[in-house]
Design an enzyme around this catalytic site. Sequence first.
Site, PDB file in Angstrom:
ATOM      1  N   HIS A  38     -65.825  73.970 -45.648  1.00 36.34           N
ATOM      2  CA  HIS A  38     -66.521  72.883 -44.963  1.00 36.34           C
ATOM      3  C   HIS A  38     -66.968  73.325 -43.583  1.00 36.34           C
ATOM      4  O   HIS A  38     -66.167  73.852 -42.811  1.00 36.34           O
ATOM      5  CB  HIS A  38     -65.605  71.660 -44.796  1.00 36.34           C
ATOM      6  CG  HIS A  38     -65.008  71.162 -46.068  1.00 36.34           C
ATOM      7  ND1 HIS A  38     -65.768  70.617 -47.071  1.00 36.34           N
ATOM      8  CD2 HIS A  38     -63.723  71.124 -46.489  1.00 36.34           C
ATOM      9  CE1 HIS A  38     -64.967  70.257 -48.068  1.00 36.34           C
ATOM     10  NE2 HIS A  38     -63.728  70.558 -47.737  1.00 36.34           N
ATOM     11  N   GLY A  40     -67.408  72.917 -39.858  1.00 30.03           N
ATOM     12  CA  GLY A  40     -66.542  72.159 -38.954  1.00 30.03           C
ATOM     13  C   GLY A  40     -65.078  72.500 -39.126  1.00 30.03           C
ATOM     14  O   GLY A  40     -64.252  72.138 -38.299  1.00 30.03           O
ATOM     15  N   GLY A 181     -40.462  67.605 -38.640  1.00 27.77           N
ATOM     16  CA  GLY A 181     -41.201  68.240 -37.559  1.00 27.77           C
ATOM     17  C   GLY A 181     -41.729  67.205 -36.583  1.00 27.77           C
ATOM     18  O   GLY A 181     -42.305  66.197 -37.000  1.00 27.77           O
ATOM     19  N   ALA A 184     -47.077  67.739 -32.380  1.00 30.62           N
ATOM     20  CA  ALA A 184     -48.175  66.770 -32.308  1.00 30.62           C
ATOM     21  C   ALA A 184     -48.536  66.208 -33.678  1.00 30.62           C
ATOM     22  O   ALA A 184     -48.716  64.999 -33.838  1.00 30.62           O
ATOM     23  CB  ALA A 184     -49.394  67.419 -31.658  1.00 30.62           C
ATOM     24  N   ALA A 269     -44.363  68.813 -41.545  1.00 40.68           N
ATOM     25  CA  ALA A 269     -45.198  69.140 -40.382  1.00 40.68           C
ATOM     26  C   ALA A 269     -44.456  70.143 -39.516  1.00 40.68           C
ATOM     27  O   ALA A 269     -44.101  69.875 -38.369  1.00 40.68           O
ATOM     28  CB  ALA A 269     -45.522  67.874 -39.597  1.00 40.68           C
ATOM     29  N   GLY A 271     -45.291  73.310 -38.527  1.00 39.62           N
ATOM     30  CA  GLY A 271     -46.030  74.405 -37.933  1.00 39.62           C
ATOM     31  C   GLY A 271     -47.108  74.979 -38.834  1.00 39.62           C
ATOM     32  O   GLY A 271     -47.367  74.470 -39.930  1.00 39.62           O
ATOM     33  N   HIS A 445     -60.221  51.125  -8.280  1.00 37.39           N
ATOM     34  CA  HIS A 445     -59.257  50.057  -8.559  1.00 37.39           C
ATOM     35  C   HIS A 445     -59.985  48.863  -9.170  1.00 37.39           C
ATOM     36  O   HIS A 445     -61.070  48.516  -8.729  1.00 37.39           O
ATOM     37  CB  HIS A 445     -58.577  49.621  -7.252  1.00 37.39           C
ATOM     38  CG  HIS A 445     -57.680  48.445  -7.421  1.00 37.39           C
ATOM     39  ND1 HIS A 445     -56.397  48.543  -7.918  1.00 37.39           N
ATOM     40  CD2 HIS A 445     -57.883  47.118  -7.171  1.00 37.39           C
ATOM     41  CE1 HIS A 445     -55.842  47.355  -7.945  1.00 37.39           C
ATOM     42  NE2 HIS A 445     -56.724  46.463  -7.504  1.00 37.39           N
TER      43      HIS A 445
END
Length: 466
Positions: A38, A40, A181, A184, A269, A271, A445
Site C-alpha cells: 500500500h 503510505g 505491552g 504507545a 503489542a 514491540g 489566554h
Amino acid sequence: MADATFDIIVLGSGPGGYVAAIRAAQLGMKTAVVEREHLGGICLNWGCIPTKALLRSSEINHLLHHLPDFGFSADNVRFDLDRVVKRSRAVAKQLSSGVGYLLKKNKVTVIDGSGRLAGKQTLAVEKDGKPVATLTAPNIILATGARARQLPGLETDGKLVWSYKEAMVPPAMPKSLLVVGSGAIGIEFASFFRNMGAEVTVAEMVDRILPVEDEEIGGFARKAFEKQGIRIFTGAKVSGLVKHADSVTATVEAGGRREEITVERVISAIGIVGNVEDIGLEGTGVVVERTHVRIDEYCRTGEPGVFAIGDLAGPPWLAHKASHEGVVCVEKIAGLNDVHAIDWSNVPACTYCRPQIASVGLTEAGAREAGHTLKVGRFPFIGNGKAIALGEPEGMVKTVFDAETGELLGAHMVGAEVTELIQGYVIARTLETTEAELMRTIFPHPTVSETMHEAVLAAYDRAIHF
C-alpha cells in the site's frame, strides 16, 4: 520498463519513503519508488492514521456518556461498530490515495513489487515471484519499515490473539481484553477499547507503563487509566495462553503472585522488528543490529550509495522521525550546503490515549544520569481555566532545565490535546531557547497552552496560578 535508470530509488512508500521521494523530485532528481503493498505504508494504512480515527470515535463515545456534565441529556446512547471501523478504513484509504496523487504530481515513478539489492547501484524488482524490472541508481534508500514482534507462546492467530491489524477491524466489540505491552501502541488500544466499554487489562514486562516516558508522567497516566477501570500489571510475565472456543485464559505473574485471567481477546503489542529480510543486504557493508540497520546522522549505511530511514533504521519508531530522516537523507545526497545532522533527541513522542501523553528531550532521570544539575517545573491542568472549562482538568506539564545554562533539556506532558501542544517545546529546543526567552513569551489566554508557560515559571519558583 523503457527507462530503468534513476538518480534515486526508494524501497518502500511509508512516511519516510514517500516523503524522501517527493523531496528528491523537488530537487530535480529522477526518482522511483518501489512498493509491494500500500502507498503510505503501515502508518497511513494500518497505523498512525486509522488508529486516530478509531480513537476519535472512542472519545466521542466517552463524551456522549458524560453529557449531563455539560448540561445535555440523551437516551439510548449506543454505537455501531461496523460504521466506526468503516470510517477508520475510509480515512486510511483517502490518505493512501492522496500519497499516490502527490507522487504522480511530482513525477515520481511508482513500481508495484518487492525490491532487493542486486549488486552495486542495482535493485531487482519482482511481483508474485516473477521479475518486473531491474533498476539502477547511484543512490538507493531503504525504507522497508518494520512489523509486529512475535514472542513464543504469544503468537497472534488473527482470531483470539490479535496484532494491531486485527485490533483495528474487530468484527464485534469484545467484552474483555488483555493487552500485552504498554508502549504507545498497547496503551492506545487499551484506551480505545476501554472507552468503547470493554473491560481491559494491561500487562507490562518492566516495572512501569509507558517505559520510554518520564517516570512521573507515566505514573500520573497510570492513575488516570486505573481510575477509568483499566487493570494494570507491571513487572509482569504472561504465559500459558489457553485458547477456548471464544476466549483465552492467560497466566499473569506479577509482584510475586500468579493469576489466571480469562478474556475474550488478547492484543499483542510487544514491540517491532525491522524488515531486513529479503532485501539483499547479504554481502554488502550494511550493518544490521537487533533487526535494524545502523546509520549515521545523515542516514548513510556502511555500504556506499545505500541509505536507510524510518523504522528500519531504529528508534524512535515514529512516522515524523521517518519523514524527517527522508528529507535530510535526500538533501545530503543532493549536496545542499545547509543540511543539518539529525538530532534524534529532539524527536517528539506522542501517545493518543485518554489522557494524551507527549514528550521531547531528556526525562528527569535521563538528565540527571547525563550529569546535569536541574531545575524542574510542574504545573497541573487543574490550575488552568481553559482546561477546567473544557471539562479536562486532569493533566500535567513538566519541564526540565539545566540549572547552569537555562537550556531546556526536556518537556513532558499528560492531558487533553498535549500531542498538539508539545510542538511549542520542540521549536524552543530547535532554536536553543533558554528559560529566559520562554518566560518572556506571551501565551494567549484562555488556552491550555498557558500550562506550558506556567511549567517553565515553576522551574524557577515563579508560577503564578499554582
